[in-house]
Write a protein that holds these residues in place. Structure first.
Motif, PDB file in Angstrom:
ATOM      1  N   UNK A 162       3.832  -3.665  16.643  1.00  0.00           N
ATOM      2  CA  UNK A 162       3.944  -4.409  15.175  1.00  0.00           C
ATOM      3  C   UNK A 162       2.652  -4.870  14.586  1.00  0.00           C
ATOM      4  N   UNK A 163       1.778  -5.207  15.488  1.00  0.00           N
ATOM      5  CA  UNK A 163       0.507  -5.733  14.902  1.00  0.00           C
ATOM      6  C   UNK A 163      -0.307  -4.457  14.491  1.00  0.00           C
ATOM      7  N   UNK A 164      -0.324  -3.313  15.232  1.00  0.00           N
ATOM      8  CA  UNK A 164      -0.879  -2.209  14.911  1.00  0.00           C
ATOM      9  C   UNK A 164      -0.520  -1.763  13.496  1.00  0.00           C
ATOM     10  N   UNK A 165       0.816  -1.666  13.637  1.00  0.00           N
ATOM     11  CA  UNK A 165       1.395  -0.955  12.313  1.00  0.00           C
ATOM     12  C   UNK A 165       1.160  -1.683  11.180  1.00  0.00           C
ATOM     13  N   UNK A 166       0.937  -3.206  11.461  1.00  0.00           N
ATOM     14  CA  UNK A 166       0.932  -4.137  10.055  1.00  0.00           C
ATOM     15  C   UNK A 166      -0.647  -3.798   9.787  1.00  0.00           C
ATOM     16  N   UNK A 167      -1.734  -3.767  10.739  1.00  0.00           N
ATOM     17  CA  UNK A 167      -2.813  -3.726  10.374  1.00  0.00           C
ATOM     18  C   UNK A 167      -3.322  -2.326   9.719  1.00  0.00           C
ATOM     19  N   UNK A 168      -2.446  -1.342  10.113  1.00  0.00           N
ATOM     20  CA  UNK A 168      -2.575  -0.111   9.711  1.00  0.00           C
ATOM     21  C   UNK A 168      -2.127  -0.089   7.922  1.00  0.00           C
ATOM     22  N   UNK A 169      -1.137  -0.635   7.718  1.00  0.00           N
ATOM     23  CA  UNK A 169      -0.367  -0.764   6.385  1.00  0.00           C
ATOM     24  C   UNK A 169      -1.472  -1.636   5.671  1.00  0.00           C
ATOM     25  N   UNK A 170      -2.220  -2.671   6.197  1.00  0.00           N
ATOM     26  CA  UNK A 170      -2.956  -3.594   5.469  1.00  0.00           C
ATOM     27  C   UNK A 170      -4.085  -2.642   4.861  1.00  0.00           C
ATOM     28  N   UNK A 171      -4.485  -1.924   5.979  1.00  0.00           N
ATOM     29  CA  UNK A 171      -5.838  -1.187   5.649  1.00  0.00           C
ATOM     30  C   UNK A 171      -5.390  -0.065   4.261  1.00  0.00           C
ATOM     31  N   UNK A 172      -4.271   0.385   4.552  1.00  0.00           N
ATOM     32  CA  UNK A 172      -3.876   1.422   3.543  1.00  0.00           C
ATOM     33  C   UNK A 172      -3.843   0.639   1.817  1.00  0.00           C
ATOM     34  N   UNK A 173      -3.234  -0.509   2.153  1.00  0.00           N
ATOM     35  CA  UNK A 173      -3.048  -1.389   0.756  1.00  0.00           C
ATOM     36  C   UNK A 173      -4.486  -1.693   0.342  1.00  0.00           C
ATOM     37  N   UNK A 174      -5.387  -2.035   1.240  1.00  0.00           N
ATOM     38  CA  UNK A 174      -6.591  -2.486   0.841  1.00  0.00           C
ATOM     39  C   UNK A 174      -7.357  -1.067   0.196  1.00  0.00           C
TER      40      UNK A 174
END
Length: 367
Positions: free
Chosen positions: A42-54
């Protein structure tokens, strides 16, 4: 006897309790492992999504300056990545020339025994062996001047995603890299819309009428043409097969009657062709590296020009990289100038290639 039975029962009970505790602990540990794995995913997926949004926000809010900087970093990364193959390609070419010289020297042992060649051809072999030695020595000297590849720019994970998004937009929407605006809907009751619909309907009717009145023989004509092309293709394939059989027979005869002397000569000729081909490919690669560095330098300078004129900060790291890339490009071009003329090769005909294949096949089967 009664006491022994009691002791046995007590031991059995204690064992059952211990086993139950062990099973419970194992179950708890497994559950904890599953929860930890799920949490990590979950943390890895959330981090990946945050990077894509940024990354998207960086691209959307940054303007032309950010876009050009991202392009400059990507061009710089591509240039340095490609450059890392320069010395390895030259080293592989040197090794190929060494092999070629060795095969030529091995073939020259059969100079007197090989009745297939004239003295002029053997003299040519000797000359090419000398040229290959000199070429390999020159390349070895120049490699020492090309060992240090410039560093690529630092690219964060967010910038990596932003670059990917930018390149995707540029491929889809052109160099503006902007998504096109969705046109507003037009009311179905608009007169112009109704007029367009009527015109389209009339055109459709006309097309349908024209199609119905087309000659009935059109399909038959197309079928005849298809059959004719198929026959021509089959005939060409048979002719090519016959020519190959004739060439293969010639190669088989060459290998069988020429013996070891002929095979040694053909091996040398193939090594000659392979080494000069690698040489040309290495030079082509070096030229493409220069083009990549030139593109990177231009991209960096374009990004710097978009900076605010009021920016009085020190020259950016990218400008330093541009200077390094310019120097590297000039070094490679100097080496290219030294290595411009690729030596000639002996050539290798189709029948000679078949002779080598036949010889290799015989050796493999032990004939």
């Amino acid at each position: 006897m009664g006491n022994e039975v009691c002791i046995t029962k007590r031991v059995a009970a204690e064992f059952c309790v211990a086993a139950s505790r062990h099973a419970a602990n194992a179950t708890g540990n497994a559950a904890n492992s599953v929860l930890e794995g799920t949490q990590a995913a979950y943390e890895a997926t959330k981090g990946r999504i945050d990077i894509a949004r940024a990354a998207k926000q960086m691209l959307d809010d940054g303007g032309e300056g950010v876009k050009q900087t991202l392009l400059a970093k990507n061009d710089s990364k591509n240039a340095t990545t490609k450059d890392r193959q320069t010395c390895s390609r030259l080293s592989e070419t040197i090794a190929a020339y060494d092999v070629s010289v060795g095969t030529i020297e091995a073939a020259l042992v059969f100079r007197d025994a090989d009745h297939w060649n004239s003295s002029d051809e053997w003299n040519r072999f000797e000359r090419l062996a000398a040229e290959y030695k000199a070429r390999a020595a020159l390349m070895q000297t120049e490699i020492s001047n090309l060992q240090s590849v410039p560093d690529p720019p630092d690219i964060s994970a967010i910038e990596e995603d932003a670059i990917s998004l930018l390149l995707t937009r540029m491929n889809l929407f052109g160099t503006d890299a902007k998504e096109p605006m969705v046109p507003s809907e037009v009311s179905d009751n608009t007169p112009s819309q109704n007029s367009d619909d009527s015109t389209a309907a009339s055109a459709s009717v006309s097309e349908a009428t024209a199609s119905s009145t087309a000659p009935a023989s059109a399909a038959a004509t197309a079928e005849v043409g298809l059959v004719q092309r198929a026959r021509e293709s089959a005939q060409a394939a048979r002719q090519a097969a016959n020519e190959w059989v004739e060439t293969a027979e010639e190669g088989k005869k060459m290998a069988s009657e020429g013996g070891e002397a002929m095979i040694a000569k053909l091996v040398a000729k193939k090594a000659s062709v392979d080494s000069t081909s690698m040489d040309q490919n290495a030079l082509t690669h070096m030229a493409s590296v220069c083009e990549a560095y030139e593109k990177a330098v231009q991209s960096i300078r374009a990004a710097e020009e978009l900076k605010s004129r009021d920016d009085t900060s020190e020259p950016s790291v990218m400008l330093t990289l541009a200077t390094n890339y310019q120097t590297r490009m000039e070094d490679i071009r100097r080496v290219l100038k030294m290595l411009t003329s690729v030596p000639e090769n002996t050539g290798l005909s189709s029948s000679e290639q078949d002779a080598l294949v036949y010889s290799s096949w015989k050796n493999t089967l032990g004939y």
